[in-house]
Design a protein around this motif. Structure first.
Motif, mmCIF file in Angstrom:
data_model
loop_
_atom_site.group_PDB
_atom_site.id
_atom_site.type_symbol
_atom_site.label_atom_id
_atom_site.label_comp_id
_atom_site.label_asym_id
_atom_site.label_seq_id
_atom_site.Cartn_x
_atom_site.Cartn_y
_atom_site.Cartn_z
ATOM 1 N N THR A 198 0.808 -1.219 0.000
ATOM 2 C CA THR A 198 0.000 0.000 0.000
ATOM 3 C C THR A 198 0.842 1.270 0.000
ATOM 4 O O THR A 198 0.478 2.270 -0.630
ATOM 5 N N PHE A 199 1.969 1.245 0.712
ATOM 6 C CA PHE A 199 2.733 2.479 0.902
ATOM 7 C C PHE A 199 4.036 2.500 0.109
ATOM 8 O O PHE A 199 4.829 3.425 0.270
ATOM 9 N N LYS A 200 4.251 1.492 -0.713
ATOM 10 C CA LYS A 200 5.417 1.497 -1.603
ATOM 11 C C LYS A 200 5.121 2.428 -2.760
ATOM 12 O O LYS A 200 4.027 2.385 -3.340
ATOM 13 N N THR A 201 6.080 3.263 -3.122
ATOM 14 C CA THR A 201 5.772 4.306 -4.094
ATOM 15 C C THR A 201 6.853 4.418 -5.155
ATOM 16 O O THR A 201 8.033 4.142 -4.896
ATOM 17 N N ASP A 237 0.652 10.522 -13.230
ATOM 18 C CA ASP A 237 -0.811 10.568 -13.170
ATOM 19 C C ASP A 237 -1.337 11.303 -11.935
ATOM 20 O O ASP A 237 -2.516 11.651 -11.880
ATOM 21 N N LYS A 238 -0.482 11.475 -10.926
ATOM 22 C CA LYS A 238 -0.917 12.091 -9.670
ATOM 23 C C LYS A 238 0.068 13.175 -9.250
ATOM 24 O O LYS A 238 1.256 13.091 -9.558
ATOM 25 N N ARG A 287 -1.065 9.703 5.117
ATOM 26 C CA ARG A 287 -2.294 8.951 4.810
ATOM 27 C C ARG A 287 -3.377 9.879 4.247
ATOM 28 O O ARG A 287 -4.132 9.491 3.343
ATOM 29 N N TYR A 288 -3.460 11.073 4.789
ATOM 30 C CA TYR A 288 -4.442 12.036 4.273
ATOM 31 C C TYR A 288 -4.136 12.392 2.822
ATOM 32 O O TYR A 288 -5.041 12.423 1.966
ATOM 33 N N LYS A 289 -2.876 12.666 2.531
ATOM 34 C CA LYS A 289 -2.501 13.030 1.162
ATOM 35 C C LYS A 289 -2.704 11.862 0.203
ATOM 36 O O LYS A 289 -3.078 12.059 -0.957
ATOM 37 N N LEU A 290 -2.467 10.637 0.674
ATOM 38 C CA LEU A 290 -2.745 9.463 -0.154
ATOM 39 C C LEU A 290 -4.234 9.406 -0.494
ATOM 40 O O LEU A 290 -4.629 9.134 -1.636
ATOM 41 N N GLY A 342 -5.564 11.752 -3.249
ATOM 42 C CA GLY A 342 -5.134 11.535 -4.624
ATOM 43 C C GLY A 342 -3.694 11.850 -4.929
ATOM 44 O O GLY A 342 -3.318 11.951 -6.098
ATOM 45 N N HIS A 343 -2.852 11.977 -3.908
ATOM 46 C CA HIS A 343 -1.443 12.283 -4.134
ATOM 47 C C HIS A 343 -0.604 11.011 -4.212
ATOM 48 O O HIS A 343 -0.955 9.985 -3.614
#
Length: 851
Positions: free
Chosen positions: A22-25, A30-31, A63-66, A69-70
């Protein structure tokens, strides 16, 4: 109904996040990107509750920024070099490398149960050869770019840690880690030429709009820009070919009050004279035992040595002043020489009193003031003062105006030149210790100092070292120092100094953008991820770490490792408060304080008691300290109450910039609240009530909660967001709405809670049929029309005193409001069957009844 069991719930959802990565980036076009970073920890082996607060704040934002849509980068690493590991090696025999990596493993094992949304695939420690090898590459690039110098300097020497300290690492004249009295020592050192950037670093502070004003002021004061006069006193008799003493002063307006000239013990004249004067040599040696910082010199007892030299005053050559060597003068600021004006500087006043020197006022509070001063007179900008010749300005000319006028006067009369100087000194990076990044240069008899070839990096630390005697083990290693010269191939010696650990933390934020790159940064990743959008950490790093990082970002841009847009690396900075805890204290039989762990104290009857009934003294809201036994173990809290309880509590009790006191009762109350939220969700999951006229009221509460919680998160008002979440929870619990409306409201509550209590939120989300993971669900958006009140409450005042209130439709006409007011019980009672003298309705606000 399933009970709230954090241990099961939290393990379940952490496993789910790991499986889904979930948190691997990675980079994505696109974002919009968002980079949130908390200052990384030193691997002490144990996290503390302050870590929990710091990383939870960052996690809420991430988590909020995720959810909004970030593409979020939220990494973690360890600031792993430094003296504690070497001290542990000397005390326990454990190798610093083994000690450090074991501590890192232990801390990761403690941090992961917190449920932090971190990309753990990017984790590194600064003691990883892959990391410090790239740091060595940066060093070579900066050396080639002329940003590094090697020179002899008077340094702060820690006699216990046996290493050099930067001025910023000397606290109250003592080493910041060892606590030993710092001494002066002459050594050849490597320096970053940060002073070349003093003006730029100062001016750029104005553009850091999202930094705390206090931090910017601290940096500005440390850089210390000042305009003054540089001039010379001519010597009555030459010394070693020198016929003058150069002086820089920021107070040329006090020149007519000069009564002595002071020079540093390290001034060339003092060093030359000590060769033939044993008493002066002994005095200078005693002075060099003290620290070199302005703070240390200011606090030391003022001592002087009359050299016998005399100088002529620049305005009157018949006026001669004595020359003293003084222990409070720094060689590396100004010229290493000052003129003393006792009347207007308290330090000079004390010195003059001690050595019976004249005290000559150049200005006084008024013309009739007593010129016999009992202490230095230092006027404020608003003081009216009487100036003496030659500086006979209007009494209203004070402060900077007077100084500038004095500079102009001196320049016009051929006495010196107005110049601008900075307090900021070059950053000495050499440290005489083992556990640090080796400085990648080689000393060759033929070629001199030569940088190592980049293909030979990293220059790794040897493992086979001993700490049985003080000093740098690299100096004693039988083979490590020996290496061929990178230029000529001749047998040469490596540099044994290692880098200041603040170098390691001055660029780690850039390395996180591409932690496995074969160069310090990867251009595409640095351009995409930098700058850090939100940086979080303690205000104690306002000068050291943050100033050095700003310099390093500029250096990395100059050497091609960061884009021009990243020379200020942190767009927004937040400095969080500490987590405190009460201290529980008793006294031993001989009167010594004895401190007790919180779990050993029973709080009852308004006091604290040990198991044997002994009452303890309670010192509230104290900084957590191992020496005072008032630390709280987050691992124990998680085991007892769960990570969500710890996270919620450290965010809820006070604004995040202030200290928060951890209390057992507060943690228990938080756990009860989260248990209640879980219970309400279970009830709603089992409920099938039909829709009714209460549905819209609950949904209106929901949209208000969305709006206000969002506002709180975006402004770092986490405690305000949590206060609203308490209110929304109560609204759901009390609502008589149907099951669909309640289910919608509860799912929204879970989403709003998810940055703070992610595990419980995921469980409620699944329980109520939410799709996939709540961590990936879009953040709810408040509908403006749903926040508009359909009814308003209007207070009723009778003869100026509030007696009642009525709820009326927002658009109700004045006549209808009057009818409802007259039908109110309180108004009927007050009128006693009569009519009011006046009835005034202020639409939408208040009703006034006059009887």
């Amino acid at each position: 109904m399933a009970p709230y069991t954090p241990s099961e719930i939290e393990a379940k959802w952490q496993a789910a996040w790991d499986k889904a990565e979930t948190f691997k980036t990675t980079r994505s076009d696109d974002k919009p990107k968002y980079y949130v970073l908390e200052m990384f920890p030193y691997p002490s082996g144990r996290i503390h509750i302050g870590h929990v607060r710091n990383y939870t704040m960052g996690d809420v934002i991430a988590r909020y920024k995720l959810a909004t849509g970030h593409n979020v980068l939220h990494p973690m690493g360890f600031d792993a070099f430094g003296m504690p590991a070497e001290n542990a090696a000397m005390q326990t025999g454990i190798h610093p490398k083994d000690y450090t990596y074991q501590n890192i493993d232990d801390m990761v094992a403690q941090m992961k149960p917190l449920g932090l949304g971190i990309d753990w695939s990017r984790m590194f420690a600064t003691c990883d050869p892959e990391y410090y090898g790239q740091q060595q590459s940066l060093f070579i690039d900066m050396l080639d770019a002329g940003m590094i110098d090697r020179k002899n300097a008077t340094v702060n020497w820690d006699p216990v840690d046996m290493t050099v300290l930067a001025n910023e690492q000397v606290i109250d004249g003592k080493g910041w880690r060892s606590g030993a009295e710092v001494e002066r020592k002459d050594l050849t050192q490597w320096f970053f030429k940060i002073s070349d950037y003093a003006d730029e670093l100062l001016e750029a502070l104005d553009g850091l709009d999202n930094w705390p004003a206090k931090v910017k002021l601290m940096q500005a004061n440390w850089i210390g820009k000042s305009r003054g006069l540089q001039f010379a006193f001519s010597l009555v008799e030459n010394v070693g070919g020198r016929d003058r003493i150069e002086v820089y002063t920021t107070r040329p307006d006090t020149l007519m009050g000069a009564s002595f000239v002071g020079i540093s013990p390290d001034h060339p004249i003092a060093k030359e004279m000590e060769q033939v004067n044993p008493d002066l040599a002994a005095f200078n040696a005693e002075c060099r035992k003290g620290g070199t910082t302005a703070e240390a010199l200011e606090k030391a007892e003022k001592m002087g040595f009359d050299t016998g030299l005399r100088v002529r005053h620049p305005f009157d050559t018949s006026w001669e002043l004595p020359v003293y060597v003084a222990n409070f003068i720094m060689m590396d600021y100004g010229t290493g020489a000052i003129f003393g004006c006792p009347a207007h500087d308290q330090r000079d006043f004390d010195f003059a009193k001690k050595y019976d020197l004249p005290i000559i006022p150049t200005f006084l509070p008024s013309e009739d003031s007593d010129p016999e001063l009992t202490e230095a007179f230092v006027p404020t900008k608003t003081d009216m003062v009487h100036w003496t010749a030659p500086f006979a300005w209007d009494p209203a000319t004070n402060g900077a105006d007077a100084i500038n006028a004095a500079i102009d006067f001196c320049e016009a009369n051929g006495v010196g030149q107005g110049v601008t100087k900075f307090r900021l000194r070059d950053w000495g990076l050499s440290r005489q210790r083992y556990w640090g990044a080796p400085i990648p240069v080689v000393h060759c008899d033929d070629c001199g100092v030569v940088p190592e070839k980049k293909e030979n990096l990293p220059v790794e630390l040897p493992y086979d070292v001993s700490f049985d005697i003080p000093g740098n083990p690299l100096d004693r290693h039988p083979t490590w120092r020996n290496t061929p010269c990178p230029a000529c191939g001749k047998a040469s010696l490596r540099e044994t100094d290692t880098m200041d650990t603040f170098v390691d933390s001055s660029w780690y934020f850039a390395r996180f953008t591409a932690p496995h790159a074969l160069t310090p940064t990867q251009a595409e990743d640095a351009a995409y991820w930098m700058n850090v959008d939100q940086y979080i950490g303690g205000i104690e790093h306002a000068i050291l770490h943050l100033l050095y990082s700003r310099f390093f970002a500029r250096a990395m841009h100059k050497t091609g490792h960061l884009p021009a847009t990243a020379i200020e690396p942190f767009d927004a900075l937040f400095t969080q408060g500490m987590v405190t805890h009460a201290i529980f204290k008793t006294e031993s039989a001989d009167g010594r304080p004895v401190y007790h762990y919180p779990e050993a104290v029973d709080l009852r009857d308004g006091g604290g008691f040990l198991k044997d009934g002994t009452q303890v003294d309670i010192i509230p809201s104290a900084k957590m300290s191992k020496s005072k036994n008032n630390v709280v173990d987050p691992v124990a809290i998680i085991e007892q109450y769960g990570a969500d309880t710890a996270r919620w509590f450290v965010l809820s009790d006070s604004p995040p910039e202030r200290d928060v006191e951890w209390t057992a009762s507060g943690a228990e109350a938080t756990f009860k609240h989260l248990s209640r939220v879980h219970r309400i969700a279970c009830d709603i999951a089992e409920n099938t009530d039909a829709a009714n006229d209460q549905d819209e009221a609950l949904l209106r509460d929901m949209h208000k909660a969305i709006f206000e919680v969002t506002q709180g998160v975006e402004s770092f008002g986490f405690n305000a967001s949590i206060a609203k979440l308490y209110g929304f929870t109560n609204a759901i619990a009390k609502s008589k709405a149907g099951s669909d409306a309640k289910r919608t409201a509860m799912k929204t509550l879970a989403q709003l809670m998810s940055p703070m209590t992610p595990h419980l939120a995921e469980d409620i989300w699944e329980m109520l049929g939410g799709a996939a993971l709540i961590a990936n669900a879009p953040w709810p958006v408040a509908i403006e029309s749903m926040m508009i009140e359909e009814t308003i409450t209007m207070p009723i005042q009778i003869n100026g005193k509030r007696r009642s209130e009525i709820a009326v439709p927002k658009d109700m006409g004045k006549e209808e409001v009057e009818k409802l007011a007259l039908a109110d019980k309180a108004v009927i009672k007050a009128l006693e069957g009569g009519q009011p003298k006046k009835l005034i309705v202020v639409p939408g606000r208040i009703i006034n009844v006059v009887i």
